[in-house]
Scaffold this motif. Structure first.
Motif, PDB file in Angstrom:
ATOM      1  N   ARG A 497     -31.228  48.650  42.009  1.00  0.00           N
ATOM      2  CA  ARG A 497     -32.084  49.602  42.705  1.00  0.00           C
ATOM      3  C   ARG A 497     -33.522  49.082  42.706  1.00  0.00           C
ATOM      4  O   ARG A 497     -34.094  48.832  41.648  1.00  0.00           O
ATOM      5  CB  ARG A 497     -32.032  50.965  42.024  1.00  0.00           C
ATOM      6  CG  ARG A 497     -32.954  52.007  42.668  1.00  0.00           C
ATOM      7  CD  ARG A 497     -33.030  53.249  41.815  1.00  0.00           C
ATOM      8  NE  ARG A 497     -31.713  53.835  41.626  1.00  0.00           N
ATOM      9  CZ  ARG A 497     -31.465  54.770  40.709  1.00  0.00           C
ATOM     10  NH1 ARG A 497     -32.424  55.189  39.908  1.00  0.00           N
ATOM     11  NH2 ARG A 497     -30.243  55.257  40.599  1.00  0.00           N
ATOM     12  N   CYS A 499     -37.516  48.974  42.667  1.00  0.00           N
ATOM     13  CA  CYS A 499     -38.532  49.859  42.108  1.00  0.00           C
ATOM     14  C   CYS A 499     -39.695  50.004  43.069  1.00  0.00           C
ATOM     15  O   CYS A 499     -39.943  49.147  43.916  1.00  0.00           O
ATOM     16  CB  CYS A 499     -39.036  49.318  40.771  1.00  0.00           C
ATOM     17  SG  CYS A 499     -37.772  49.239  39.489  1.00  0.00           S
ATOM     18  N   ASN A 500     -40.401  51.091  42.927  1.00  0.00           N
ATOM     19  CA  ASN A 500     -41.610  51.309  43.705  1.00  0.00           C
ATOM     20  C   ASN A 500     -42.742  50.483  43.080  1.00  0.00           C
ATOM     21  O   ASN A 500     -43.127  50.726  41.933  1.00  0.00           O
ATOM     22  CB  ASN A 500     -41.975  52.789  43.716  1.00  0.00           C
ATOM     23  CG  ASN A 500     -43.117  53.102  44.667  1.00  0.00           C
ATOM     24  OD1 ASN A 500     -43.740  52.193  45.224  1.00  0.00           O
ATOM     25  ND2 ASN A 500     -43.406  54.380  44.847  1.00  0.00           N
ATOM     26  N   THR A 502     -45.866  50.514  43.456  1.00  0.00           N
ATOM     27  CA  THR A 502     -47.070  51.265  43.119  1.00  0.00           C
ATOM     28  C   THR A 502     -46.916  52.079  41.838  1.00  0.00           C
ATOM     29  O   THR A 502     -47.905  52.492  41.236  1.00  0.00           O
ATOM     30  CB  THR A 502     -47.430  52.213  44.272  1.00  0.00           C
ATOM     31  OG1 THR A 502     -46.336  53.123  44.501  1.00  0.00           O
ATOM     32  CG2 THR A 502     -47.712  51.426  45.544  1.00  0.00           C
ATOM     33  N   VAL A 503     -45.659  52.303  41.427  1.00  0.00           N
ATOM     34  CA  VAL A 503     -45.393  53.110  40.233  1.00  0.00           C
ATOM     35  C   VAL A 503     -44.896  52.241  39.087  1.00  0.00           C
ATOM     36  O   VAL A 503     -45.386  52.328  37.953  1.00  0.00           O
ATOM     37  CB  VAL A 503     -44.371  54.228  40.547  1.00  0.00           C
ATOM     38  CG1 VAL A 503     -44.076  55.038  39.288  1.00  0.00           C
ATOM     39  CG2 VAL A 503     -44.891  55.115  41.664  1.00  0.00           C
ATOM     40  N   CYS A 504     -43.921  51.381  39.374  1.00  0.00           N
ATOM     41  CA  CYS A 504     -43.320  50.546  38.342  1.00  0.00           C
ATOM     42  C   CYS A 504     -43.943  49.155  38.355  1.00  0.00           C
ATOM     43  O   CYS A 504     -44.419  48.675  39.382  1.00  0.00           O
ATOM     44  CB  CYS A 504     -41.807  50.424  38.569  1.00  0.00           C
ATOM     45  SG  CYS A 504     -40.946  52.010  38.473  1.00  0.00           S
TER      46      CYS A 504
END
Length: 573
Positions: A497, A499-500, A502-504
């Motif tokens: 999957r 990851c984003n 900007t977040v991860c």
């Protein structure tokens, strides 16, 4: 003895005001009281007693006047143009087509100057403290044309202080050194962006030089990058604020130049590049073949690699051709070297599983096979490759230690520290000269020619090991209805999957302890080959696996085993 040599020179020392001069072995005048070394030297008749680099005549008014006449005013962007010119000439000397320099890179440079409003426009931006009086064009008084075919144009301009009156005290050798970095963030040129611009031009002409090759050529000084100010003519004085633009003491990372490529493409609004066709050297089927030869892997592995490319639909021109307009969606790919190496890793996982168990069992079968059959053993390849990798790292470490990183033409950061700077440089050069005389003349080694390969395989004395290219993969395959299938029936992979960003962040440090050691070693091998981090290589492998498994996300565990359905799509276990 020193009184006879210094007879006629009675100027006081600028540091302690005493008149007590001595002459060193190198012929330089120094104060016996404070040991201050001045720029006056004794001119020997024997040229061998004093090297040309350390022979400095006394600063008379005539020499100062001559130096002022040689100096020409210039702007920072002209310095970067000079750097690009030498980098283009170096690449052409390596075999790149002449069209790369005369047409492609020149047009990209012109497009960048127009997009940033620095030249080739009727209303170029102002240079802060500079009042430009230029004859670049007859239409504008500001610099609007820069000739890329020859050395940078150096025109007469007047320097002004912040108050607007003429002054002689400046903070840089260029006209706009103190104001160039204050422009709009991300638009001004930097030294790493010169490499990014060269790579974009190489990508347009579809040359086989990858981004990792370009960075390695810069590290080995086949491409002008480190101490590039040494190539500048005497008229261009790099001083003060100019040092922050042209002083580089390390090679930028792969990710750094990668980001600069995207920024330049955004600034220049580049159109779609020429398509990467199957006959192009950047196509994954051809580029992966180069890395198979580099890593001493069997030729039969390329057949299975092409199957992986077809299964993952990674041969599409829309995916391979660089088109910045599609970059926000993430559909354009230009890290061709990372992609080719990731395809090799995925193919090896399909054939040998690389779970620290299956590959060694298959290697035992190959070891007990008929020696005349020349069966490929992953264990023997690992041993041979590991020895070559250790030696290659030692060679690189020794090469880095023997390189002359300090420039023979030092940077002068300020006029106040100029005398101290030059004094330290003279002391260093003097000590180096004395040490060479005591230890004997150093043997000058011939510079190595640039090459795309690091390892050499064969039976020669300079080879890194025996060649395994002609070995067979029969022990790793099985036949069913006159069709060869993989003996390995399972394929493991981490969570697929995405990851984003900007977040991860980077999760490689978290999952690395849970990954098989053989897979981690393989990542380290390719990381050394491409000069990238293992986490970047691992992320590229995940991108290939997501396309290979049709982007199906895996829930739950950190490590998943998938049963491979031969001659069809894989099924989840």
């Amino acid at each position: 003895m020193d009184e006879e040599l210094t007879d006629g020179y009675h100027e006081p020392c600028p540091q302690c005001l005493s008149v007590d001069w001595g002459v060193s072995d190198a012929g330089q005048f120094f104060c016996r009281f404070c040991h201050n070394v001045i720029e006056r030297v004794l001119l020997y008749e024997d040229a061998e007693l004093l090297s040309t680099s350390s022979r400095v005549s006394s600063l008379s008014r005539a020499s100062i006047k001559k130096r002022r006449e040689l100096h020409r005013n210039w702007i920072v962007i002209e310095g970067f143009q000079f750097v690009l010119l030498h980098q283009a000439e170096a690449l052409v000397s390596m075999g790149v087509c002449s069209q790369f320099k005369d047409d492609i890179l020149y047009n990209f440079w012109k497009r960048y100057l127009q997009a940033t409003n620095q030249a080739y426009t009727r209303a170029p931006l102002c240079y802060g403290e500079v009042e430009a009086v230029s004859d670049f064009t007859s239409e504008s008084e500001c610099p609007s044309e820069l000739s890329f075919q020859s050395e940078p144009s150096l025109r007469g301009r007047r320097k002004r202080t912040a108050s607007g009156s003429s002054g002689s005290v400046v903070s840089s050798g260029s006209m706009d050194g103190s104001s160039y970095s204050k422009r709009k963030s991300g638009d001004f040129m930097t030294m790493p962006r010169t490499l990014a611009l060269c790579y974009l031009a190489l990508l347009w002409v579809r040359e086989g030089i990858t981004l990792s090759d370009l960075l390695r050529f810069a590290s080995e000084k086949h491409l002008p990058y480190i101490n590039v100010h040494e190539y500048f003519p005497e008229e261009m004085t790099v001083f003060g604020r100019d040092c922050q633009y042209f002083k580089v003491e390390s090679i930028p990372s792969y990710s750094h130049v990668h980001k600069d490529i995207l920024k330049l493409a955004r600034i220049m609004k580049l159109p779609a590049f020429p398509p990467v066709t199957p006959d192009c050297l950047l196509h994954p089927s051809l580029l992966s073949l180069r890395y198979l030869v580099e890593l001493n892997l069997p030729d039969e592995l390329h057949h299975w690699l092409c199957k992986v490319i077809k299964q993952a639909n990674m041969a599409e021109q829309a995916l391979l051709t660089f088109d910045y307009s599609k970059r926000p969606i993430g559909t354009s790919h230009f890290s061709y070297d990372l992609q080719a190496c990731a395809l090799i890793i995925v193919t090896m996982k399909l054939l040998f599983r690389l779970d620290d168990s299956k590959e060694w069992k298959l290697s035992k079968i190959a070891d007990f096979a008929d020696p005349d059959a020349k069966q490929y053993s992953l264990a023997f390849w690992h041993t041979t490759m590991h020895k070559a990798l250790v030696l290659a790292r030692k060679r690189e470490k020794l090469h880095t230690a023997n390189q002359q990183w300090k420039s023979s033409k030092p940077f002068i950061l300020s006029e106040r520290n100029k005398s101290v700077f030059l004094k330290r440089r003279r002391v260093v050069e003097y000590l180096q000269t004395r040490f060479q005389k005591l230890s004997g003349q150093a043997v000058e080694t011939e510079p190595t020619k640039p090459s795309s390969f690091i390892f050499l395989w064969g039976d020669g004395e300079d080879s890194d090991g025996p060649s395994l290219h002609c070995q067979k993969l029969d022990c790793n395959l099985k036949k069913r209805r006159q069709t060869q299938l993989c003996a390995n029936k399972k394929y493991w992979h981490p969570l697929l999957r995405p990851c984003n960003p900007t977040v991860c962040g980077d999760h490689f440090a978290e999952v690395e302890p849970t990954l098989p050691r053989m897979y981690v070693w393989l990542l380290d091998l390719f990381s050394f080959l491409l000069r990238v981090s293992s986490s970047l290589m691992h992320e590229e492998v995940l991108k290939v696996e997501r396309r290979f498994f049709k982007g199906q996300a895996v829930q739950g565990t950190n490590k998943r085993t998938t049963k491979i359905k031969q001659n069809g799509k894989p099924k989840k276990k």
